[in-house]
Write a protein that holds these residues in place. Sequence first.
Motif, PDB file in Angstrom:
ATOM      1  N   PHE A  16       7.391 102.366 100.434  1.00 22.48           N
ATOM      2  CA  PHE A  16       6.301 103.045 101.114  1.00 22.48           C
ATOM      3  C   PHE A  16       6.618 104.535 101.232  1.00 22.48           C
ATOM      4  O   PHE A  16       7.784 104.934 101.254  1.00 22.48           O
ATOM      5  N   ALA A  17       5.575 105.342 101.326  1.00 25.87           N
ATOM      6  CA  ALA A  17       5.751 106.779 101.542  1.00 25.87           C
ATOM      7  C   ALA A  17       4.568 107.305 102.337  1.00 25.87           C
ATOM      8  O   ALA A  17       3.441 106.789 102.227  1.00 25.87           O
ATOM      9  N   VAL A  18       4.828 108.307 103.145  1.00 27.05           N
ATOM     10  CA  VAL A  18       3.778 109.043 103.854  1.00 27.05           C
ATOM     11  C   VAL A  18       3.745 110.440 103.257  1.00 27.05           C
ATOM     12  O   VAL A  18       4.732 111.175 103.332  1.00 27.05           O
ATOM     13  N   SER A  19       2.620 110.796 102.647  1.00 27.08           N
ATOM     14  CA  SER A  19       2.534 112.053 101.900  1.00 27.08           C
ATOM     15  C   SER A  19       1.432 112.942 102.458  1.00 27.08           C
ATOM     16  O   SER A  19       0.248 112.606 102.356  1.00 27.08           O
ATOM     17  N   PRO A  81      10.620 108.938 101.405  1.00 30.60           N
ATOM     18  CA  PRO A  81       9.673 108.207 102.257  1.00 30.60           C
ATOM     19  C   PRO A  81       8.749 109.098 103.075  1.00 30.60           C
ATOM     20  O   PRO A  81       7.651 108.670 103.450  1.00 30.60           O
ATOM     21  N   SER A  82       9.161 110.338 103.356  1.00 26.44           N
ATOM     22  CA  SER A  82       8.328 111.195 104.194  1.00 26.44           C
ATOM     23  C   SER A  82       8.577 112.672 103.881  1.00 26.44           C
ATOM     24  O   SER A  82       9.117 113.418 104.704  1.00 26.44           O
ATOM     25  N   PRO A  83       8.171 113.143 102.693  1.00 26.01           N
ATOM     26  CA  PRO A  83       8.378 114.559 102.361  1.00 26.01           C
ATOM     27  C   PRO A  83       7.496 115.446 103.232  1.00 26.01           C
ATOM     28  O   PRO A  83       6.413 115.031 103.668  1.00 26.01           O
ATOM     29  N   ASN A  84       7.955 116.671 103.480  1.00 25.27           N
ATOM     30  CA  ASN A  84       7.098 117.604 104.206  1.00 25.27           C
ATOM     31  C   ASN A  84       6.235 118.378 103.223  1.00 25.27           C
ATOM     32  O   ASN A  84       6.421 118.312 102.008  1.00 25.27           O
ATOM     33  N   ILE A  85       5.290 119.116 103.752  1.00 28.11           N
ATOM     34  CA  ILE A  85       4.305 119.773 102.904  1.00 28.11           C
ATOM     35  C   ILE A  85       4.958 120.818 101.998  1.00 28.11           C
ATOM     36  O   ILE A  85       4.563 120.974 100.834  1.00 28.11           O
ATOM     37  N   GLU A  86       5.979 121.517 102.480  1.00 25.53           N
ATOM     38  CA  GLU A  86       6.620 122.544 101.658  1.00 25.53           C
ATOM     39  C   GLU A  86       7.336 121.917 100.462  1.00 25.53           C
ATOM     40  O   GLU A  86       7.310 122.470  99.356  1.00 25.53           O
ATOM     41  N   GLU A  87       7.977 120.784 100.672  1.00 27.25           N
ATOM     42  CA  GLU A  87       8.637 120.099  99.569  1.00 27.25           C
ATOM     43  C   GLU A  87       7.623 119.689  98.505  1.00 27.25           C
ATOM     44  O   GLU A  87       7.866 119.840  97.292  1.00 27.25           O
ATOM     45  N   GLU A  88       6.488 119.198  98.939  1.00 27.00           N
ATOM     46  CA  GLU A  88       5.487 118.741  97.975  1.00 27.00           C
ATOM     47  C   GLU A  88       4.816 119.918  97.265  1.00 27.00           C
ATOM     48  O   GLU A  88       4.504 119.829  96.070  1.00 27.00           O
ATOM     49  N   LEU A  89       4.595 121.009  97.977  1.00 24.30           N
ATOM     50  CA  LEU A  89       4.012 122.184  97.324  1.00 24.30           C
ATOM     51  C   LEU A  89       4.963 122.759  96.279  1.00 24.30           C
ATOM     52  O   LEU A  89       4.516 123.252  95.232  1.00 24.30           O
ATOM     53  N   VAL A 214       4.783 102.755  94.395  1.00 26.55           N
ATOM     54  CA  VAL A 214       4.892 103.547  95.616  1.00 26.55           C
ATOM     55  C   VAL A 214       3.596 103.334  96.409  1.00 26.55           C
ATOM     56  O   VAL A 214       2.502 103.617  95.910  1.00 26.55           O
ATOM     57  N   VAL A 215       3.726 102.799  97.610  1.00 27.65           N
ATOM     58  CA  VAL A 215       2.573 102.422  98.433  1.00 27.65           C
ATOM     59  C   VAL A 215       2.381 103.466  99.522  1.00 27.65           C
ATOM     60  O   VAL A 215       3.336 103.802 100.241  1.00 27.65           O
ATOM     61  N   MET A 216       1.152 103.994  99.654  1.00 27.10           N
ATOM     62  CA  MET A 216       0.887 105.048 100.634  1.00 27.10           C
ATOM     63  C   MET A 216      -0.342 104.706 101.469  1.00 27.10           C
ATOM     64  O   MET A 216      -1.446 104.595 100.940  1.00 27.10           O
ATOM     65  N   PRO A 217      -0.178 104.523 102.777  1.00 27.16           N
ATOM     66  CA  PRO A 217      -1.340 104.367 103.648  1.00 27.16           C
ATOM     67  C   PRO A 217      -2.078 105.691 103.773  1.00 27.16           C
ATOM     68  O   PRO A 217      -1.489 106.768 103.623  1.00 27.16           O
ATOM     69  N   SER A 218      -3.389 105.619 104.039  1.00 26.48           N
ATOM     70  CA  SER A 218      -4.200 106.836 104.096  1.00 26.48           C
ATOM     71  C   SER A 218      -5.203 106.760 105.233  1.00 26.48           C
ATOM     72  O   SER A 218      -5.763 105.698 105.522  1.00 26.48           O
ATOM     73  N   LEU A 219      -5.437 107.910 105.867  1.00 20.86           N
ATOM     74  CA  LEU A 219      -6.507 108.028 106.851  1.00 20.86           C
ATOM     75  C   LEU A 219      -7.805 108.512 106.219  1.00 20.86           C
ATOM     76  O   LEU A 219      -8.839 108.534 106.869  1.00 20.86           O
ATOM     77  N   VAL A 220      -7.751 108.916 104.963  1.00 18.28           N
ATOM     78  CA  VAL A 220      -8.915 109.479 104.280  1.00 18.28           C
ATOM     79  C   VAL A 220      -9.576 108.461 103.367  1.00 18.28           C
ATOM     80  O   VAL A 220     -10.801 108.352 103.322  1.00 18.28           O
ATOM     81  N   ALA A 221      -8.776 107.704 102.630  1.00 18.35           N
ATOM     82  CA  ALA A 221      -9.324 106.785 101.632  1.00 18.35           C
ATOM     83  C   ALA A 221     -10.128 105.666 102.290  1.00 18.35           C
ATOM     84  O   ALA A 221      -9.636 105.008 103.196  1.00 18.35           O
ATOM     85  N   PRO A 222     -11.353 105.415 101.821  1.00 16.09           N
ATOM     86  CA  PRO A 222     -12.141 104.310 102.378  1.00 16.09           C
ATOM     87  C   PRO A 222     -11.879 102.977 101.680  1.00 16.09           C
ATOM     88  O   PRO A 222     -12.315 101.939 102.150  1.00 16.09           O
TER      89      PRO A 222
END
Length: 328
Positions: A16-19, A81-89, A214-222
């Motif tokens: 799992f990952a939170v992105s 599992p939980s990268p921050n925004i700067e790492e991903e950018l 890689v499984v990612m839960p989302s608050l946006v995806a319907p």
Amino acid sequence: MIELTVDAAGLARSRFAVSPLSEVTATLLPWGLQPSPESAALWVARARRALRRARLPLLSALALDGPGYVPDFLSPLPSGPSPNIEEELQQVRRTPPGRVLAEMQALHGGRPRNGLAGSDLPQEVRRAMTGGGGQMARQAADELRRYWELAFAPHWEAAEAVLHAEVNRCAGVLVRQGAAKLFNSLHPGLRWADGTLHVESRLRIALSDVPMIVVMPSLVAPRPAAHVDPTRNEDQPPTLVYPVRDTVIARAFAPAKPSTEMAQLLGPTRSGLLAALKQPASTTELAARQFLSPATVSYHLGILHRAGLVTRSRSGRSVLYHSTSADT
């Protein structure tokens, strides 16, 4: 239908990952126009407004209002599992130029055999490509950072807490009931059977010997979505995005709502701020929680303070407000 066949070793490697960047780019998809989880609706609507109003020509050109493809390099595979925004950018900025141009070709040509239609490249996309894939990746990273700052950064702490709570819930299901039960419990559009994960989709893709997911839960995806490397020139595992459906957890992300009587007495903005002040909070925190500008929050807090409905005290460099009704 997307079918991903994973053996026992691949299942053991899956994680799992939170992105944060995955949530940002999800608002570029058509489902960003009509988010399903009610608690995220204000967040997504605010993001879309920022996208329209800010000078983000590349992201605006790549945002979809119908079927299509948003380039994968905008939301790279999470490194942990939980990268921050700067790492991903930084991952976006360092995307190999050839990868960027290959994804642009996938955007233009589509994958008709898999049900992915091609599309004409918008003028802003063609203009960005003239500088090469490396320059395009850097422009995308700069615009994503601006988009993040405008529409996501103030709310990410609350959103991240919801997503991590969902990952912890899934960990409990996995430990107690196993992987098959876990995948079958995530969403009705997902089904696990005989070593294959079936994802309801308009696309037609079947992959065997998938190394991991890689499984990612989302608050946006319907609805669930499986993202598969469209360039097919790298051994990149697919990602599975699915919506958080637990309303008890998701409610933690929604702005505080006052009673009808309080809203009629004070108006929606002031009553909402008062409802949010069950615990002390700063102007910045309230602005993020209630989807308001800091200036608007400061103005209404001043009125509530003069009316004796809130108190304020200093904590370090911050001024914290507290509802006087919470003390009674």
